[in-house]
Motif scaffolding. Structure first.
Motif, PDB file in Angstrom:
ATOM      1  N   ALA A  27     110.947  10.789 -23.592  1.00 22.58           N
ATOM      2  CA  ALA A  27     112.240  10.121 -23.781  1.00 22.58           C
ATOM      3  C   ALA A  27     113.153  10.357 -22.584  1.00 22.58           C
ATOM      4  O   ALA A  27     113.854   9.445 -22.127  1.00 22.58           O
ATOM      5  CB  ALA A  27     112.900  10.618 -25.064  1.00 22.58           C
ATOM      6  N   LEU A  28     113.138  11.580 -22.057  1.00 20.65           N
ATOM      7  CA  LEU A  28     113.982  11.879 -20.901  1.00 20.65           C
ATOM      8  C   LEU A  28     113.456  11.218 -19.633  1.00 20.65           C
ATOM      9  O   LEU A  28     114.229  10.769 -18.786  1.00 20.65           O
ATOM     10  CB  LEU A  28     114.072  13.397 -20.702  1.00 20.65           C
ATOM     11  CG  LEU A  28     114.761  14.170 -21.825  1.00 20.65           C
ATOM     12  CD1 LEU A  28     114.755  15.663 -21.531  1.00 20.65           C
ATOM     13  CD2 LEU A  28     116.188  13.687 -22.030  1.00 20.65           C
ATOM     14  N   GLU A  29     112.118  11.161 -19.489  1.00 24.25           N
ATOM     15  CA  GLU A  29     111.541  10.529 -18.302  1.00 24.25           C
ATOM     16  C   GLU A  29     111.723   9.017 -18.312  1.00 24.25           C
ATOM     17  O   GLU A  29     111.692   8.376 -17.251  1.00 24.25           O
ATOM     18  CB  GLU A  29     110.051  10.864 -18.207  1.00 24.25           C
ATOM     19  CG  GLU A  29     109.787  12.341 -17.885  1.00 24.25           C
ATOM     20  CD  GLU A  29     108.308  12.676 -17.953  1.00 24.25           C
ATOM     21  OE1 GLU A  29     107.517  11.766 -18.321  1.00 24.25           O
ATOM     22  OE2 GLU A  29     107.935  13.831 -17.660  1.00 24.25           O
ATOM     23  N   SER A  30     111.921   8.440 -19.485  1.00 15.29           N
ATOM     24  CA  SER A  30     112.095   6.993 -19.579  1.00 15.29           C
ATOM     25  C   SER A  30     113.495   6.543 -19.183  1.00 15.29           C
ATOM     26  O   SER A  30     113.742   5.345 -19.052  1.00 15.29           O
ATOM     27  CB  SER A  30     111.788   6.520 -21.005  1.00 15.29           C
ATOM     28  OG  SER A  30     112.714   7.079 -21.923  1.00 15.29           O
ATOM     29  N   LEU A  31     114.410   7.491 -19.017  1.00 17.28           N
ATOM     30  CA  LEU A  31     115.770   7.131 -18.627  1.00 17.28           C
ATOM     31  C   LEU A  31     115.765   6.559 -17.212  1.00 17.28           C
ATOM     32  O   LEU A  31     115.104   7.096 -16.323  1.00 17.28           O
ATOM     33  CB  LEU A  31     116.684   8.356 -18.689  1.00 17.28           C
ATOM     34  CG  LEU A  31     116.919   8.956 -20.080  1.00 17.28           C
ATOM     35  CD1 LEU A  31     117.746  10.235 -19.968  1.00 17.28           C
ATOM     36  CD2 LEU A  31     117.608   7.958 -20.992  1.00 17.28           C
ATOM     37  N   PRO A  32     116.487   5.467 -16.973  1.00 15.59           N
ATOM     38  CA  PRO A  32     116.500   4.859 -15.626  1.00 15.59           C
ATOM     39  C   PRO A  32     117.175   5.760 -14.613  1.00 15.59           C
ATOM     40  O   PRO A  32     117.984   6.633 -14.953  1.00 15.59           O
ATOM     41  CB  PRO A  32     117.283   3.559 -15.849  1.00 15.59           C
ATOM     42  CG  PRO A  32     118.107   3.809 -17.070  1.00 15.59           C
ATOM     43  CD  PRO A  32     117.311   4.728 -17.944  1.00 15.59           C
ATOM     44  N   ALA A  33     116.861   5.522 -13.346  1.00 14.05           N
ATOM     45  CA  ALA A  33     117.407   6.361 -12.268  1.00 14.05           C
ATOM     46  C   ALA A  33     118.917   6.222 -12.173  1.00 14.05           C
ATOM     47  O   ALA A  33     119.621   7.200 -11.899  1.00 14.05           O
ATOM     48  CB  ALA A  33     116.751   5.982 -10.938  1.00 14.05           C
ATOM     49  N   TRP A  34     119.449   5.001 -12.406  1.00 17.62           N
ATOM     50  CA  TRP A  34     120.893   4.802 -12.292  1.00 17.62           C
ATOM     51  C   TRP A  34     121.644   5.638 -13.332  1.00 17.62           C
ATOM     52  O   TRP A  34     122.746   6.107 -13.087  1.00 17.62           O
ATOM     53  CB  TRP A  34     121.262   3.335 -12.429  1.00 17.62           C
ATOM     54  CG  TRP A  34     120.859   2.705 -13.747  1.00 17.62           C
ATOM     55  CD1 TRP A  34     119.719   2.002 -14.004  1.00 17.62           C
ATOM     56  CD2 TRP A  34     121.602   2.742 -14.974  1.00 17.62           C
ATOM     57  NE1 TRP A  34     119.691   1.599 -15.314  1.00 17.62           N
ATOM     58  CE2 TRP A  34     120.832   2.031 -15.934  1.00 17.62           C
ATOM     59  CE3 TRP A  34     122.814   3.291 -15.361  1.00 17.62           C
ATOM     60  CZ2 TRP A  34     121.257   1.862 -17.254  1.00 17.62           C
ATOM     61  CZ3 TRP A  34     123.238   3.135 -16.673  1.00 17.62           C
ATOM     62  CH2 TRP A  34     122.474   2.422 -17.612  1.00 17.62           C
ATOM     63  N   PHE A  35     120.993   5.843 -14.476  1.00 20.96           N
ATOM     64  CA  PHE A  35     121.649   6.635 -15.520  1.00 20.96           C
ATOM     65  C   PHE A  35     121.679   8.114 -15.140  1.00 20.96           C
ATOM     66  O   PHE A  35     122.719   8.779 -15.250  1.00 20.96           O
ATOM     67  CB  PHE A  35     120.913   6.442 -16.850  1.00 20.96           C
ATOM     68  CG  PHE A  35     121.496   7.238 -17.984  1.00 20.96           C
ATOM     69  CD1 PHE A  35     122.613   6.789 -18.667  1.00 20.96           C
ATOM     70  CD2 PHE A  35     120.920   8.444 -18.375  1.00 20.96           C
ATOM     71  CE1 PHE A  35     123.151   7.515 -19.710  1.00 20.96           C
ATOM     72  CE2 PHE A  35     121.455   9.173 -19.418  1.00 20.96           C
ATOM     73  CZ  PHE A  35     122.574   8.702 -20.081  1.00 20.96           C
ATOM     74  N   THR A  36     120.541   8.652 -14.697  1.00 21.83           N
ATOM     75  CA  THR A  36     120.483  10.072 -14.339  1.00 21.83           C
ATOM     76  C   THR A  36     121.364  10.370 -13.126  1.00 21.83           C
ATOM     77  O   THR A  36     122.044  11.400 -13.089  1.00 21.83           O
ATOM     78  CB  THR A  36     119.034  10.478 -14.050  1.00 21.83           C
ATOM     79  OG1 THR A  36     118.494   9.630 -13.023  1.00 21.83           O
ATOM     80  CG2 THR A  36     118.175  10.330 -15.304  1.00 21.83           C
ATOM     81  N   GLU A  37     121.360   9.476 -12.128  1.00 23.84           N
ATOM     82  CA  GLU A  37     122.230   9.685 -10.970  1.00 23.84           C
ATOM     83  C   GLU A  37     123.701   9.593 -11.366  1.00 23.84           C
ATOM     84  O   GLU A  37     124.542  10.360 -10.871  1.00 23.84           O
ATOM     85  CB  GLU A  37     121.907   8.654  -9.889  1.00 23.84           C
ATOM     86  CG  GLU A  37     120.522   8.841  -9.265  1.00 23.84           C
ATOM     87  CD  GLU A  37     120.185   7.755  -8.276  1.00 23.84           C
ATOM     88  OE1 GLU A  37     121.040   6.853  -8.097  1.00 23.84           O
ATOM     89  OE2 GLU A  37     119.094   7.789  -7.681  1.00 23.84           O
ATOM     90  N   GLY A  38     124.011   8.672 -12.245  1.00 27.62           N
ATOM     91  CA  GLY A  38     125.393   8.553 -12.714  1.00 27.62           C
ATOM     92  C   GLY A  38     125.838   9.789 -13.467  1.00 27.62           C
ATOM     93  O   GLY A  38     126.983  10.247 -13.328  1.00 27.62           O
ATOM     94  N   MET A  39     124.927  10.355 -14.258  1.00 29.11           N
ATOM     95  CA  MET A  39     125.265  11.573 -14.992  1.00 29.11           C
ATOM     96  C   MET A  39     125.469  12.754 -14.045  1.00 29.11           C
ATOM     97  O   MET A  39     126.304  13.629 -14.291  1.00 29.11           O
ATOM     98  CB  MET A  39     124.164  11.907 -15.999  1.00 29.11           C
ATOM     99  CG  MET A  39     124.110  10.990 -17.213  1.00 29.11           C
ATOM    100  SD  MET A  39     125.651  10.982 -18.157  1.00 29.11           S
ATOM    101  CE  MET A  39     126.403   9.464 -17.591  1.00 29.11           C
ATOM    102  N   THR A  40     124.703  12.771 -12.944  1.00 26.26           N
ATOM    103  CA  THR A  40     124.887  13.832 -11.953  1.00 26.26           C
ATOM    104  C   THR A  40     126.265  13.748 -11.309  1.00 26.26           C
ATOM    105  O   THR A  40     126.973  14.752 -11.165  1.00 26.26           O
ATOM    106  CB  THR A  40     123.792  13.739 -10.877  1.00 26.26           C
ATOM    107  OG1 THR A  40     122.504  13.836 -11.497  1.00 26.26           O
ATOM    108  CG2 THR A  40     123.946  14.857  -9.866  1.00 26.26           C
ATOM    109  N   ILE A  41     126.662  12.528 -10.943  1.00 29.74           N
ATOM    110  CA  ILE A  41     127.982  12.342 -10.340  1.00 29.74           C
ATOM    111  C   ILE A  41     129.083  12.647 -11.352  1.00 29.74           C
ATOM    112  O   ILE A  41     130.062  13.342 -11.062  1.00 29.74           O
ATOM    113  CB  ILE A  41     128.124  10.904  -9.807  1.00 29.74           C
ATOM    114  CG1 ILE A  41     127.092  10.653  -8.702  1.00 29.74           C
ATOM    115  CG2 ILE A  41     129.539  10.645  -9.290  1.00 29.74           C
ATOM    116  CD1 ILE A  41     127.031   9.220  -8.228  1.00 29.74           C
ATOM    117  N   GLY A  42     128.915  12.129 -12.561  1.00 27.99           N
ATOM    118  CA  GLY A  42     129.916  12.375 -13.599  1.00 27.99           C
ATOM    119  C   GLY A  42     130.024  13.839 -13.956  1.00 27.99           C
ATOM    120  O   GLY A  42     131.122  14.357 -14.202  1.00 27.99           O
ATOM    121  N   GLY A  43     128.877  14.535 -13.975  1.00 30.87           N
ATOM    122  CA  GLY A  43     128.911  15.963 -14.282  1.00 30.87           C
ATOM    123  C   GLY A  43     129.683  16.747 -13.245  1.00 30.87           C
ATOM    124  O   GLY A  43     130.416  17.682 -13.570  1.00 30.87           O
TER     125      GLY A  43
END
Length: 269
Positions: free
Chosen positions: A173-189
């Motif tokens: 489930a975590l690996e299926s997350l798109p790159a734009w989402f994970t990168e956005g979460m990194t910036i938002g974090g």
């Protein structure tokens, strides 16, 4: 990774205590820095739990009840995100940011569970009122414990369900997350951490506390000093400062304003 039977029992105990503490606010088990650290200790990943808890704590600084608006559920967010973070086995920055994003979502979902339990508590309070009307003090105490246990189960039951989900499902489930989402979460974090630091500085922006703030930055680069040693130094300096302040106040014959209105009010009490 899969949890052992002992780890599952310990996690459920921590989740139950965190759920109750989100209402009691006495021992602060529901705070992310404590709940995530205890989950990490119970599962054998103490350092990962502390790191996640510290990041979530900066986020939870902005969570507060305002009037009738209830803040996101910090207890469920802390416990559930720590379980997902450890089960996924990805302890990198990306995995931690995904866990933080999950915590925000679960904190919002926890509001629904809180509303349900609070509605149920109305019925329980009526039962306690009925026991009080009959002079049954044991009944009043019993229904108070029932209401408190419901708050603990509000977090313990979702935590138990998460632990029985296979680790492979969580990882997929975590690996299926798109790159734009994970990168956005990194910036938002990163932005959330900056906001948390700003809130902390705003709370401690008084002339009495600023010296300790800068002293911490001066001591931090000394690699020979551990965090415990720095904490002991800070505690000793604080004790010396408080003793000097008391002596100064006793000799001056009056109470001087500290420049912090809230602090002056608390000192009057």
């Amino acid at each position: 990774m899969e949890f052992s039977i002992l780890a599952i029992i310990l996690v459920l105990v921590v989740a139950f205590l965190a759920g109750m503490e989100s209402i009691l606010d006495q021992f602060q088990f529901h705070q992310p820095i404590i709940a995530c650290s205890l989950i990490g200790l119970a599962t054998g990943h103490l350092s990962e739990g502390i790191i996640l808890g510290g990041a979530l704590q900066l986020l939870a600084l902005g969570w507060a009840n305002i009037g009738a608006a209830v803040a996101p559920d910090a207890a469920l967010a802390s416990v559930a995100s720590a379980i997902i973070f450890i089960k996924a086995g990805d302890f990198s920055d990306t995995g931690r940011q995904i866990a933080i994003a999950t915590a925000v979502t679960l904190g919002t979902v926890g509001l629904v569970l809180t509303m349900f339990v609070r509605t149920l508590s109305v019925v329980i309070v009526h039962r306690a009122d009925h026991a009080a009307a009959n002079g049954n003090f044991r009944g009043v105490e019993f229904w108070h414990y029932v209401a408190l246990a419901c708050q603990g189960l509000r977090v313990a039951i979702p935590a138990g369900l998460l632990m029985f989900i296979p680790s492979s499902s969580v990882q997929k489930a975590l690996e299926s997350l798109p790159a734009w989402f994970t990168e956005g979460m990194t910036i938002g974090g990163g932005m959330v951490v900056a906001v948390g630091f700003a809130m902390v500085i705003n709370l401690m922006a008084t002339k009495e506390v600023w010296p300790f703030f800068f002293l911490g930055f001066a001591l931090a680069p000394i690699s020979q000093l551990t965090l415990i040693a720095i904490g002991i130094i800070g505690l000793c300096i604080a004790i010396v400062y408080l003793n000097l302040s008391k002596n100064k106040g006793g000799g001056g014959g009056g109470n001087s304003s500290s420049g912090d209105p809230l602090g002056d009010i608390l000192n009057d009490y």
